[in-house]
Design an enzyme around this catalytic site. Structure first.
Site, PDB file in Angstrom:
ATOM      1  NE  ARG A 175      58.188  24.262  41.569  1.00  0.00           N
ATOM      2  CZ  ARG A 175      57.649  23.375  40.798  1.00  0.00           C
ATOM      3  NH1 ARG A 175      57.470  23.279  39.454  1.00  0.00           N
ATOM      4  NH2 ARG A 175      56.810  22.513  41.728  1.00  0.00           N
ATOM      5  CG  HIS A 226      57.686  17.595  42.419  1.00  0.00           C
ATOM      6  ND1 HIS A 226      57.928  18.772  41.995  1.00  0.00           N
ATOM      7  CD2 HIS A 226      57.675  16.949  41.369  1.00  0.00           C
ATOM      8  CE1 HIS A 226      57.988  18.703  40.482  1.00  0.00           C
ATOM      9  NE2 HIS A 226      57.726  17.471  40.031  1.00  0.00           N
ATOM     10  CD  GLU A 277      52.959  19.042  36.715  1.00  0.00           C
ATOM     11  OE1 GLU A 277      52.828  17.686  36.763  1.00  0.00           O
ATOM     12  OE2 GLU A 277      53.157  19.979  35.767  1.00  0.00           O
ATOM     13  CG  ASN A 279      54.343  22.867  36.727  1.00  0.00           C
ATOM     14  OD1 ASN A 279      54.646  24.025  37.233  1.00  0.00           O
ATOM     15  ND2 ASN A 279      54.374  21.701  37.678  1.00  0.00           N
ATOM     16  CE1 TYR A 297      57.316  20.789  30.832  1.00  0.00           C
ATOM     17  CE2 TYR A 297      55.586  20.696  32.212  1.00  0.00           C
ATOM     18  CZ  TYR A 297      56.892  20.549  31.971  1.00  0.00           C
ATOM     19  OH  TYR A 297      57.789  20.644  33.019  1.00  0.00           O
ATOM     20  CD  GLU A 331      57.361  21.244  36.666  1.00  0.00           C
ATOM     21  OE1 GLU A 331      57.068  20.561  35.411  1.00  0.00           O
ATOM     22  OE2 GLU A 331      57.444  20.927  37.676  1.00  0.00           O
TER      23      GLU A 331
HETATM   24  C1  GAL Z   1      55.838  17.582  35.187  1.00  0.00           C
HETATM   25  C2  GAL Z   1      56.457  17.478  36.467  1.00  0.00           C
HETATM   26  C3  GAL Z   1      58.038  17.367  36.514  1.00  0.00           C
HETATM   27  C4  GAL Z   1      58.484  16.708  35.147  1.00  0.00           C
HETATM   28  C5  GAL Z   1      57.907  17.496  33.890  1.00  0.00           C
HETATM   29  C6  GAL Z   1      58.076  16.879  32.780  1.00  0.00           C
HETATM   30  O1  GAL Z   1      54.709  17.231  35.157  1.00  0.00           O
HETATM   31  O2  GAL Z   1      56.123  18.156  37.697  1.00  0.00           O
HETATM   32  O3  GAL Z   1      58.267  16.667  37.568  1.00  0.00           O
HETATM   33  O4  GAL Z   1      58.523  15.406  35.160  1.00  0.00           O
HETATM   34  O5  GAL Z   1      56.553  17.364  34.077  1.00  0.00           O
HETATM   35  O6  GAL Z   1      57.595  15.715  32.260  1.00  0.00           O
END
Ligand code: GAL
Length: 543
Positions: free
Chosen positions: A116, A162, A208, A349, A351, A416
């Site tokens: 990607r 992006h 995002e 995405n 985290y 992501e």
């Molecule tokens: C996401 C973003 C990425 C990268 C990642 C880690 O929000 O799409 O570009 O920065 O977080 O912070």
């Protein structure tokens, strides 16, 4: 194969040679059809995607090379008073504009089947518009990258936006604050579908929207540095959603019939838990929090409108402030229809998780106050190199379940997922632990809870420019030496772990692929042909 054996049985049972010859003729057609249906597919869209992700501004460098125009990030990092933590820029970054072949070899070493990346809008349209001229050299870079990927058996997944908006569009009408941007985004998308769509089968319109809206136009921490959480964030989101729908419909009508690709949008958010698990109000707050992040965008994309909770709450707060109408804009009937169902897959995405506590907040702070939520993190959750990212592997499973239930189990790609540290060490056992746990939970969502997960991309292929944090937070599974002008790359331990892990996954996955729709149709044709053959052989026909 079972059908093939049935035919052989039938043939051997044929009572005379005429009947046998008729049946041989028909059987030949049936077998050919079945062989076509079982032929090994090349890299098909149905294959589970195992990949890594990057974005143009964070890795390419070459910010003013070969006719590229300036983006809002090129300007933002130069602006006086902007707080990039280490005062750095991505002017050079990882030098991927020059080193893309080396990067593709890294991908090959990792054994991923997909990659990607994002396209820099001002690299291909320096002024942001078609009228401002196409930069053929910029387009050629992406053609070369895609060709190199395909030549190495790697499926490209391209993100159109992006965050690196052409600066001219920000200067002319404040970028996403104005609906004037919509036709320009659609022109840009069309150009990319025309030039790359024969080869790129997976597209994302936006990465995002929440982040570039809230951090870029609400808090001013990202480009373009605008600070207005009260109105601008809602207007920006409204415009980008309308632009997304138009780009999706354009592809659907003019490109999809021939190119057969998929278009989606990638959203971020946390899986939110109630702070007090026995409080009904906190439970509702947790749901509401996800509606103010994910569903702000995904409800329009799947249902054609904003979540009721957002409409009611922002509407009430606007009325209480004496405003003639809600600060949350409304879609027209036509826009709702255009938006509804404007996604072929859910890009996620993911985290971290967070906690929500219900609390009625003041009426003048905008986006955050509109939610009536106090958001925190559980202090027992392990940290990372980024204050906002706590290691909460259960969250990706629960988040996928929540989204799958709300949107009727759409195909979902984790576009992501990853973790940071602050030293970029190659002995990154913590990252291996993170991936093992998070991927394990994704697998659980897929296998145990039957969520339709069709791909997973680790963020990031390599250490890179981490936006406002500059080069102080590293997410790569490959290290880049930013002190060396050559920007040499070194596989971290996590890269080797990921390589071995996905190799094992791909091996176990290979024989167990589910039949494709096309195969089912051809197999059905085979069976019909056999039935027809049987009827023929029993009928009195002259051959
Ligand atoms: C996401 C973003 C990425 C990268 C990642 C880690 O929000 O799409 O570009 O920065 O977080 O912070």
């Amino acid at each position: 194969m079972r059908q093939f054996l049935n035919i052989v049985n039938l043939l051997s049972a044929a009572p005379n040679s005429k009947m046998a010859s008729r049946m041989t003729f028909v059987a030949a057609i049936a077998v050919t059809l079945m062989l076509i249906s079982s032929a090994p597919a090349q890299c098909t869209a149905e294959e589970f995607l195992w990949g890594t992700a990057t974005s143009a501004y964070q890795i390419e460098g070459a910010w003013d090379v070969d006719g590229k125009g300036m983006s809002i990030w090129d300007e933002f990092v130069r602006r006086n008073g902007t707080t990039i933590k280490d005062n750095s820029t991505a002017d050079i970054a990882c030098r991927s504009y020059e080193k893309y072949k080396e990067d593709v070899q890294l991908l090959k070493q990792l054994g991923v089947n997909s990659y990607r990346f994002s396209i820099s809008w001002p690299r291909v349209l320096p002024n942001g518009t078609l009228a401002g001229g196409i930069n053929e050299k910029g387009i050629q870079y992406y053609v070369n990258l895609v060709d190199e990927l395909l030549a190495n058996g790697i499926q490209p997944l391209a993100t159109l936006y992006h965050w690196d908006l052409p600066l001219t569009l920000q200067n002319e009408f404040q970028g996403w604050e104005s609906e004037q941007i919509i036709p320009h985004f659609v022109d840009y998308a069309k150009l990319m579908f025309e030039r790359l769509g024969d080869k790129v089968k997976w597209w994302l319109t936006f990465n995002e929207p929440w982040v570039f809206t809230v951090l870029g136009y609400g808090l001013g921490a990202h480009a373009p540095g605008t600070k207005d959480l009260v109105n601008t964030v809602y207007i920006v989101s409204h415009n980008l959603l309308r632009a997304h729908a138009k780009a999706y419909r354009l592809y659907e009508k003019d490109f999809k019939p021939r190119q057969q690709g998929k278009v989606g949008i990638t959203l971020n958010g946390a899986y939110v838990l109630p702070k007090n698990t026995s409080s009904e109000l906190d439970k509702k707050a947790a749901q509401r929090s996800m509606e103010f992040s994910f569903s702000w965008y995904s409800d329009p994309v799947y249902f054609g409108d904003y979540p009721e909770e957002m409409k009611t709450r922002i509407g009430n707060k606007s009325a209480a402030a004496g405003l003639p109408k809600s600060r949350l804009p409304e879609f027209t009937a036509e826009e709702k229809a255009e938006l509804k169902g404007s996604s072929d897959f859910f890009g996620l995405n993911y985290y971290t998780s967070s906690l929500a506590e219900h609390k009625i907040l003041s009426n003048d702070g905008g986006y955050y106050d509109d939610q009536d939520i106090v958001s925190t993190m559980d202090p027992s959750w392990p940290g990372s190199g980024s204050p906002w990212l706590k290691v909460t592997p259960f969250g990706i499973r629960e988040g996928i379940k929540w989204l799958s239930a709300r949107y009727d189990n759409p195909p979902l790609v984790v576009t992501e997922n990853g973790v940071s540290d602050n030293d970029g060490t190659t002995s990154d056992q913590h990252r291996i632990d993170f991936y093992r746990e998070y991927i394990g939970n994704v697998t659980q969502a897929k296998n145990e809870f039957k969520c339709n997960v069709v791909g997973y991309f680790a963020w990031s292929l390599m250490d890179n420019f981490e936006w406002a944090e500059g080069y102080t937070e590293y997410f790569g599974i490959v290290a880049v030496d930013f002190n060396d002008p050559e920007r040499p790359r070194t596989l971290k331990d996590s890269a080797k772990w990921y390589r071995d892990f996905i190799a094992a996954e791909m091996t176990t996955q290979a024989p167990a692929t589910t039949p494709k729709a096309g195969s089912i149709v051809t197999a059905a044709l085979g069976v019909l042909t056999m039935a027809f053959g049987l009827a023929l052989s029993l009928a009195k026909l002259p051959f």
